[in-house]
Design an enzyme around this catalytic site. Sequence first.
Site, mmCIF file in Angstrom:
data_model
loop_
_atom_site.group_PDB
_atom_site.id
_atom_site.type_symbol
_atom_site.label_atom_id
_atom_site.label_comp_id
_atom_site.label_asym_id
_atom_site.label_seq_id
_atom_site.Cartn_x
_atom_site.Cartn_y
_atom_site.Cartn_z
ATOM 1 N N SER A 174 109.765 18.350 -24.859
ATOM 2 C CA SER A 174 108.898 17.500 -25.671
ATOM 3 C C SER A 174 109.708 16.869 -26.805
ATOM 4 C CB SER A 174 107.778 18.345 -26.264
ATOM 5 O OG SER A 174 107.083 17.600 -27.236
ATOM 6 N N LYS A 211 92.797 18.670 -24.141
ATOM 7 C CA LYS A 211 92.236 17.757 -25.141
ATOM 8 C C LYS A 211 90.699 17.842 -25.223
ATOM 9 C CE LYS A 211 96.048 14.441 -25.355
ATOM 10 N NZ LYS A 211 96.496 13.059 -25.232
HETATM 11 P P1 NAP Z 1 95.596 12.374 -16.346
HETATM 12 O O1 NAP Z 1 94.260 12.571 -16.950
HETATM 13 O O2 NAP Z 1 96.255 13.510 -15.644
HETATM 14 O O3 NAP Z 1 95.627 11.162 -15.277
HETATM 15 C C1 NAP Z 1 95.203 9.923 -15.549
HETATM 16 C C2 NAP Z 1 94.604 9.280 -14.329
HETATM 17 O O4 NAP Z 1 95.609 8.794 -13.481
HETATM 18 C C3 NAP Z 1 93.771 10.176 -13.427
HETATM 19 O O5 NAP Z 1 92.512 10.365 -13.969
HETATM 20 C C4 NAP Z 1 93.766 9.381 -12.126
HETATM 21 O O6 NAP Z 1 92.735 8.415 -12.157
HETATM 22 C C5 NAP Z 1 95.089 8.648 -12.162
HETATM 23 N N1 NAP Z 1 96.054 9.259 -11.263
HETATM 24 C C6 NAP Z 1 96.557 10.514 -11.273
HETATM 25 N N2 NAP Z 1 97.428 10.696 -10.266
HETATM 26 C C7 NAP Z 1 97.463 9.522 -9.595
HETATM 27 C C8 NAP Z 1 98.162 9.070 -8.441
HETATM 28 N N3 NAP Z 1 99.009 9.876 -7.782
HETATM 29 N N4 NAP Z 1 97.973 7.795 -8.031
HETATM 30 C C9 NAP Z 1 97.133 6.976 -8.700
HETATM 31 N N5 NAP Z 1 96.433 7.347 -9.787
HETATM 32 C C10 NAP Z 1 96.607 8.602 -10.225
HETATM 33 O O7 NAP Z 1 96.599 11.889 -17.451
HETATM 34 P P2 NAP Z 1 96.356 11.266 -18.906
HETATM 35 O O8 NAP Z 1 96.384 12.362 -19.895
HETATM 36 O O9 NAP Z 1 95.232 10.335 -18.910
HETATM 37 O O10 NAP Z 1 97.739 10.483 -19.074
HETATM 38 C C11 NAP Z 1 98.069 9.397 -18.228
HETATM 39 C C12 NAP Z 1 99.489 8.927 -18.514
HETATM 40 O O11 NAP Z 1 99.592 8.474 -19.856
HETATM 41 C C13 NAP Z 1 100.533 10.037 -18.358
HETATM 42 O O12 NAP Z 1 101.685 9.491 -17.789
HETATM 43 C C14 NAP Z 1 100.821 10.446 -19.786
HETATM 44 O O13 NAP Z 1 102.133 10.945 -19.945
HETATM 45 C C15 NAP Z 1 100.652 9.123 -20.514
HETATM 46 N N6 NAP Z 1 100.298 9.302 -21.926
HETATM 47 C C16 NAP Z 1 101.131 8.776 -22.851
HETATM 48 C C17 NAP Z 1 100.827 8.878 -24.192
HETATM 49 C C18 NAP Z 1 101.781 8.293 -25.202
HETATM 50 O O14 NAP Z 1 101.681 8.617 -26.373
HETATM 51 N N7 NAP Z 1 102.660 7.418 -24.787
HETATM 52 C C19 NAP Z 1 99.658 9.522 -24.602
HETATM 53 C C20 NAP Z 1 98.808 10.037 -23.623
HETATM 54 C C21 NAP Z 1 99.141 9.926 -22.277
HETATM 55 P P3 NAP Z 1 91.819 8.102 -10.842
HETATM 56 O O15 NAP Z 1 91.570 9.434 -10.213
HETATM 57 O O16 NAP Z 1 90.627 7.472 -11.419
HETATM 58 O O17 NAP Z 1 92.614 7.194 -9.962
#
Ligand code: NAP
Length: 408
Positions: free
Chosen positions: A13, A56
């Site tokens: 991290s 979260k």
């Molecule tokens: P999450 O809840 O695990 O996944 C987000 C969504 O992505 C899922 O609900 C799913 O939506 C879709 N998904 C998952 N696997 C997939 C696949 N193989 N193919 C297509 N769609 C897929 O994650 P999250 O916490 O929302 O985070 C999402 C991303 O944002 C991560 O990469 C995380 O590292 C990033 N992030 C970055 C920050 C930052 O500060 N930069 C902050 C938060 C999160 P569906 O089932 O509806 O398709």
Amino acid sequence: MRFGLLGGKLGHSYSPQIHTMLAGYSYTLFEKQPDELEAFFTASDFKGINVTAPYKKTVIPYCASLSDTAQKLGAVNTILRRDDGSFIGHNTDYYGFSSMLQRFGIPVKGKKCLVLGSGGASATAVCVLKEAGAQVTVISRSADDNYTNLHRHKDAALIVNATPVGMYPHVGISPVDLSIFTHLEGVLDLIYNPARTQLLLDAENSGIPTMNGLWMLVAQAKESAEWFLGHSIDDSMIETVYRKLKLQMENIVLIGMPGSGKSTVGALLAQKMGKTFVDADEQIEIAANKKIPEIFRDDGEDGFRKRETQVLSELGKASGLVIATGGGCVTREENYPLLHQNGTILWLARDVRMLPTEGRPLSQANNLDDMLRKRKPLYQRFADICVDNNGDTEQTLTAICRIMEDTV
Ligand code: NAP
């Protein structure tokens, strides 16, 4: 122990470093299983923590109250212990994404924006975009608007990737084919490792402005730190920390003719910039357990190039390296995304008459002028910037350091 990060699997991290740079305090990682959360909240004495996946939502019952933003998003990523010992939950991802959108600089009011994925990060992006007046559509694998009917939205102006698709270590894949979109003004990816996901590389290739999630990560940490400390931190600190981190994470990839000084300059540059030096040719020899002339003898150039691409695909995924590549790596287009996903590519140019040929099978077998003529457009294609290496090595190093400061 006063501040830290709670999550399921934290791996490497950047948060401890970000918080220390932002506000000077030390910051601890708490990797906990779901059945350890109760004890964590009752027994530990933290003043403030950040919360990441998958907790979260899980942490909400431990909070006596929630900020309006946390309530609105139904998720908490920052918890502060109040004087009476009770916890208040907040969500700074909202500020993080708002700040990212502002920094990106493309107005979204009235524009069609696609948010890929329907998890927590998606909910944050959707909320911010809607409040900025955008027309938002969520693309989800299981919803009516999904990846099989993206043509419905080919007029989208902005795409935000809020899925983990393309994230380290599963790099090189994109959630969508950008070529169907005819009105794209920008592509945002919340992923920051790699710095340029396949989605962002594709956008960049089409000349579409891009931004990754590093700014959001730093901005959300800034607002968290303000909550923890109870005073504001100047907004300019986001830029300061973001640039330091970006410079630290970015690979510097040296390309150029055999003998142009990539290994010598690379090793010294790594020392000067606190990065790790890797010579791709050495890695190929280690993996093959034989010297490069033997690889050429046994497997031909094609066999060598396959081994080279394999090695570059591993090195390109890493961060904070100086990579000296073999002179011919540019002859394979597939090496470009591997090297550029985390790297600034610098072409070290040296006069052809100064190039040594000893121990270099291709240099000995070919006329170097001809080789340069063929390769020049390829070096130009791969390189972000060309650096003259005909003079003093110290001058070259200074020039590269300046370039990195300016471009990152
Ligand atoms: P999450 O809840 O695990 O996944 C987000 C969504 O992505 C899922 O609900 C799913 O939506 C879709 N998904 C998952 N696997 C997939 C696949 N193989 N193919 C297509 N769609 C897929 O994650 P999250 O916490 O929302 O985070 C999402 C991303 O944002 C991560 O990469 C995380 O590292 C990033 N992030 C970055 C920050 C930052 O500060 N930069 C902050 C938060 C999160 P569906 O089932 O509806 O398709």
